[in-house]
Motif scaffolding. Structure first.
Motif, mmCIF file in Angstrom:
data_model
loop_
_atom_site.group_PDB
_atom_site.id
_atom_site.type_symbol
_atom_site.label_atom_id
_atom_site.label_comp_id
_atom_site.label_asym_id
_atom_site.label_seq_id
_atom_site.Cartn_x
_atom_site.Cartn_y
_atom_site.Cartn_z
ATOM 1 N N TYR A 19 109.914 127.280 19.098
ATOM 2 C CA TYR A 19 110.136 126.818 20.438
ATOM 3 C C TYR A 19 110.646 125.168 20.322
ATOM 4 O O TYR A 19 111.857 125.080 20.931
ATOM 5 N N TYR A 26 116.062 118.498 28.659
ATOM 6 C CA TYR A 26 116.859 118.098 30.123
ATOM 7 C C TYR A 26 117.687 117.263 30.052
ATOM 8 O O TYR A 26 117.651 116.132 29.515
ATOM 9 N N GLY A 46 102.028 121.520 31.793
ATOM 10 C CA GLY A 46 102.682 122.575 30.992
ATOM 11 C C GLY A 46 103.454 122.227 30.074
ATOM 12 O O GLY A 46 104.724 122.501 29.896
ATOM 13 N N ASP A 67 98.556 121.017 28.776
ATOM 14 C CA ASP A 67 98.894 122.820 28.262
ATOM 15 C C ASP A 67 97.853 123.310 27.934
ATOM 16 O O ASP A 67 97.017 122.958 26.985
ATOM 17 N N PRO A 68 97.780 124.819 28.072
ATOM 18 C CA PRO A 68 96.684 125.668 27.610
ATOM 19 C C PRO A 68 97.168 126.043 26.071
ATOM 20 O O PRO A 68 96.069 126.526 25.487
ATOM 21 N N ALA A 90 97.361 124.380 34.699
ATOM 22 C CA ALA A 90 97.907 123.785 35.866
ATOM 23 C C ALA A 90 96.733 123.995 37.025
ATOM 24 O O ALA A 90 96.584 123.227 38.173
ATOM 25 N N GLU A 91 95.780 125.055 36.854
ATOM 26 C CA GLU A 91 94.698 125.227 37.907
ATOM 27 C C GLU A 91 93.879 124.431 37.641
ATOM 28 O O GLU A 91 92.835 124.407 38.519
ATOM 29 N N GLY A 106 108.328 121.073 33.215
ATOM 30 C CA GLY A 106 109.336 121.493 32.510
ATOM 31 C C GLY A 106 109.440 122.903 32.312
ATOM 32 O O GLY A 106 108.474 123.399 31.362
ATOM 33 N N SER A 107 110.251 123.644 32.949
ATOM 34 C CA SER A 107 110.169 125.242 32.673
ATOM 35 C C SER A 107 108.843 126.009 32.583
ATOM 36 O O SER A 107 108.567 126.836 31.700
HETATM 37 C C1 LIG Z 1 108.549 127.495 28.493
HETATM 38 S S1 LIG Z 1 107.534 126.554 28.159
HETATM 39 C C2 LIG Z 1 107.843 124.853 28.648
HETATM 40 C C3 LIG Z 1 107.159 123.835 27.739
HETATM 41 C C4 LIG Z 1 107.769 122.294 28.012
HETATM 42 N N1 LIG Z 1 107.161 121.975 29.557
HETATM 43 C C5 LIG Z 1 109.145 122.224 28.043
HETATM 44 O O1 LIG Z 1 109.709 121.840 28.989
HETATM 45 O O2 LIG Z 1 109.873 122.520 26.773
HETATM 46 C C6 LIG Z 1 106.035 127.020 29.193
HETATM 47 C C7 LIG Z 1 104.832 126.319 28.938
HETATM 48 O O3 LIG Z 1 103.764 126.788 30.037
HETATM 49 C C8 LIG Z 1 102.296 126.618 29.601
HETATM 50 N N2 LIG Z 1 101.876 127.304 30.333
HETATM 51 C C9 LIG Z 1 101.391 128.764 30.625
HETATM 52 N N3 LIG Z 1 100.539 129.003 31.413
HETATM 53 C C10 LIG Z 1 100.255 127.904 32.088
HETATM 54 C C11 LIG Z 1 99.479 127.346 32.951
HETATM 55 N N4 LIG Z 1 98.785 128.426 33.825
HETATM 56 N N5 LIG Z 1 99.231 126.068 33.366
HETATM 57 C C12 LIG Z 1 99.951 125.191 32.688
HETATM 58 N N6 LIG Z 1 100.759 125.508 31.552
HETATM 59 C C13 LIG Z 1 101.220 126.795 31.272
HETATM 60 C C14 LIG Z 1 102.823 127.538 28.119
HETATM 61 O O4 LIG Z 1 101.730 127.257 27.322
HETATM 62 C C15 LIG Z 1 103.817 126.760 27.525
HETATM 63 O O5 LIG Z 1 103.810 125.697 26.741
#
Ligand SMILES: C[S@@+](CC[C@H](N)C(=O)[O-])C[C@H]1O[C@@H](n2cnc3c(N)ncnc32)[C@H](O)[C@@H]1O
Length: 251
Positions: A19, A26, A46, A67-68, A90-91, A106-107
């Motif tokens: 990843y 961005y 996240g 982040d989890p 996030a919860e 972000g995403s």
């Molecule tokens: C596509 S990645 C984006 C990571 C980073 N923000 C970026 O822009 O590259 C999605 C992220 O969301 C996290 N994620 C998944 N479920 C989540 C939740 N319920 N609360 C917070 N983060 C979460 C994942 O662990 C992962 O790191």
């Protein structure tokens, strides 16, 4: 639908290095458009490997990353050792009430459980604090779009996949003003290997059985190698539009 989302949301933990190497950052202008003057402390929610965190640190903000995924956060820590990091969601972020001036996502917004996340974001934000949601879209008809569409077709991407929903969803209107949107062009310079990794870092590809993933990535490799826009070059450009959305916590 919640089960499907939670299942895919956990896949990132298995592909953190990939990843970090392959995914785009961005457009800088998108961050400027989101974060208003007078902000000191920002939550990157996240945060993953810290692609948004990095941009915020570069602008001098005090950043807390949540982040989890321990493996995603390990990448962030290695890159940005000075940043405050919490394993959380996030919860349930674990942060104090009203402790941040802005929350950036972000995403990752499509992975959050709603409306629980809306309540948690409102709780940790100060009144009138800013929320910013970032994502990259592929330019239609670009190499990026062709390659990722192919991967999605092979990955049998589920109609319920969260990335396909939520585009225009508002946050809870009792807690937040309505979202405004803007788009900013963004270019990522990549090698052919990185394009294959970019596909490999999608949650639905991470989740494929090993043999199916190998077949899919082999096809992506062939597609890249024979693409007229790539033409055997060692590096080339993928074009995106960074989609930015912003709103404010009500008083
Ligand atoms: C596509 S990645 C984006 C990571 C980073 N923000 C970026 O822009 O590259 C999605 C992220 O969301 C996290 N994620 C998944 N479920 C989540 C939740 N319920 N609360 C917070 N983060 C979460 C994942 O662990 C992962 O790191």
């Amino acid at each position: 639908v919640d089960d499907v989302r939670e299942h895919y949301a956990k896949t990132f933990d298995r592909a953190a290095e990939l990843y970090e190497r392959a995914r785009p950052s961005y457009a800088s202008g998108a961050i400027d458009w989101i974060v208003p003057a007078g902000v000191t402390r920002v939550l990157d929610l996240g945060a993953g490997t810290g692609k948004v965190t990095e941009r915020l640190v570069g602008r001098g903000y005090e950043v807390v990353a949540v982040d989890p995924s321990p493996n995603m956060l390990a990448q962030l820590r290695a890159k940005l050792p000075e940043v405050e990091v919490h394993v959380g969601t996030a919860e349930a972020t674990g942060l104090a009430d009203g402790s941040v001036d802005a929350v950036l996502v972000g995403s990752a917004f499509h992975w959050f459980r709603r409306p629980d996340a809306d309540h948690e974001i409102a709780r940790v934000l100060r009144p009138h604090g800013r929320v910013g949601i970032l994502g990259n879209s592929r330019e239609p008809d670009s190499l990026t779009a062709r390659l990722l569409a192919r991967a999605a077709a092979h990955g049998g991407i589920d109609r319920d996949h969260p990335a396909r929903r939520d585009r225009d969803q508002q946050l809870d209107p009792a807690l937040f003003t309505s979202l405004e949107q803007a788009g900013f062009p963004y270019t990522q310079t990549v090698t052919p290997d990185q394009v294959v990794e970019l596909v490999a870092s999608r949650s639905y590809v991470i989740d494929l059985p090993d043999a199916e993933r190998a077949t899919l990535l082999g096809e992506v490799r062939r597609l890249v190698d024979t693409d007229p826009d790539v033409g055997g070059r060692a590096e080339f450009e993928l074009s995106y539009v960074t989609r930015a959305r912003r709103c404010e916590r009500r008083a």
